[in-house]
Design a protein around this motif. Structure first.
Motif: not given
Lengths: 332, 332
Positions: A125-143
């Motif tokens: 949750v605090l590592g790559m896994t969480g950051l992957t979710a966070y970045a993909g959703l908010l930065d890449v897909a711009e939810m």
């Protein structure tokens, strides 16, 4: 104990990997040279993307070498140090899992505070896994708040974070797909507005029923029929963050889907592949926000822990078959 | 002359359209009501995207109705006006082609100056065609100076503009694909650094030879094997503007390609579908820049003109078969 055990790639899988593709090898515990440390690993991360590196093809990361240890995210304690800034007992995060003892340049290790969270959380949750979710959703897909989000592989480590972060960031509706009734139940407990088992019928039909007003953001962990269904269900100007395509990692045939890619034109869709490594600039913001959610009990995370380095190959085969709930880890 | 001739859709094509799907119909020349004008069309645009509207499927524009005139971009002179601001003799651009006389609300017409350019240019280089190329390349795919651009269908109306605009805006290398040796020659004359005939071998092999350092921007007019080849040849962080997929418009089978879509992850590719209508904010800038290039003789455009409204169906079949060089027009 002066013996180090590590998992080597014995042969390259054709299609689905088997236990025979791996070998448990005993070596000496290494001794650090100048600037190096030795870490006794406690947990290692087991991730679907590793399947791609087992093929001998050029990609964004080099393929795994035969008759050499695999690697991947790991956390453990320093047991010997010849590097400034690290001393025995320090807890460090690094990239040389799949072995009990890791020898690495101190620059390749990052010290973390084991009192802030269970150390395994730094791999999930605090590592790559969480950051992957966070970045993909908010930065890449711009939810944006008010949108409808669909995530495939939603009971996996990344997917379960995507759905919860989407809700916390104001998504109007979050839909997840998973591979069993138990996982579907778990997704509903995590706050997904709707979830379905892709075995229960065509993905497109189930998705349309779960998101009758269409999908604005799709977070793809699966590819294939899931991506096709998402393209079919997406609204105008929808965005897809393509994180993984686990459905086809073990396929020896080219995928037949998506067959409806031409819809990207009329719907003005954006499909964007990403790797978390490009989004390191979000790490500080992510850790702040995620730590707050964890502190306030607003986010839950699942871990499936397999015991013993000797069982790491089984853990890997399991994650490819979807046997994990949340993050698949090996306690080394 | 009091007779108006128009082309109706007589039946919906299954796969490739034939002459039997169209019907030439004689009607009365219409009379304008309040706020309306009647335009004697001189040129009409013939575009591949119309094929999609001949199917009875929900899309971003409604399907063409059976036993009613087709429509599309057209230019002509006002012959009767009941609308303020328009008088007989004015040259206007509008959306009701496929007929000799068009009756339309004045708000749906835009007056243009016929002394600035041949009137047909308003349907091609200075019109939607040119803006499609400009917006797709610069706004959607965000081409930057120094990049390598690949455009499929490069001898078509949009493709030939894409390649030339790319060079004028500083692309390091521009590669085009087309469907005949003559078209390949024409592309080289237009300033493309390399061009190939897709009949001469696998697209991917030819593309790799033409762009040995890879492709940064792909402008897709073709889809299918061309899109697959582009994904295979693209560099990290490459962007594709998906404008059309003419290879599959007439297919009765779902397309098999691209089979390598998973590469978007490791390469962090962006595939983005677009319609020119979303990019109207660029129109003024585009017209300024394009008019300058035309004035300075820096850009060339080809037109393939078919004579007579009765031959418009043949012109449309021709554009689907790639018989045009540059913009396909009918002189009405």
């Amino acid at each position: 104990m002066s013996t180090n055990r590590e998992i080597h790639l014995a042969s390259r899988p054709q299609g689905w990997p088997t236990a025979e593709n791996f070998r448990l090898v005993e070596t000496e515990v290494p001794t650090p040279g100048a600037g190096q440390i030795v870490v006794r690993n406690r947990f290692m991360s087991v991730d679907p993307y590793m399947r791609g590196r087992m093929n001998d093809v050029k990609s964004y990361v080099p393929p795994f070498a035969l008759d050499a240890p695999l690697d991947g995210g790991a956390i453990g304690e320093v047991v010997a140090s010849e590097a400034e800034g690290f001393k025995p007992g320090d807890t460090v995060l690094h990239g040389l899992g799949w072995r009990e003892y890791a020898l690495l340049d101190a620059r390749a290790a990052r010290a973390v505070d084991p009192s802030l969270a269970p150390v395994s959380a730094y791999l999930s949750v605090l590592g790559m896994t969480g950051l992957t979710a966070y970045a993909g959703l908010l930065d890449v897909a711009e939810m944006k708040p008010g949108e409808t989000v669909f995530v495939s592989g939603a009971a996996g480590a990344v997917g379960s974070m995507v759905g919860q972060i989407a809700k916390l960031r104001g998504a109007a509706r979050v839909v997840g797909s998973a591979g069993s009734a138990a996982k579907v139940e778990r997704l509903k407990a995590l706050g997904f507005d709707a979830a379905f088992d892709y075995h229960d019928g065509p993905v497109y039909e189930q998705l349309k029923a779960a998101a009758p007003d269409g999908v604005d953001v799709y977070f793809d962990n699966v590819g294939s029929d899931h991506l096709e269904a998402a393209i079919g269900a997406m609204n105008l100007h929808g965005r897809a963050a393509i994180c993984g395509m686990i459905a086809q990692y073990n396929s020896t045939e080219p995928p037949a889907a998506p067959r409806n890619l031409a819809l990207v034109i009329g719907k003005r869709l954006t499909l964007r592949g990403f790797l978390v490594g490009d989004h390191g600039h979000l790490r500080e913001q992510f850790v702040q926000e995620m730590a707050g959610w964890l502190r306030d009990d607003k986010i839950s995370y699942d871990e499936t822990v397999v015991e013993g380095i000797e069982n790491a190959p089984q853990a890997f085969l399991g994650v490819l078959r979807g046997e994990n709930l949340g993050k698949m880890l090996v306690r080394v």
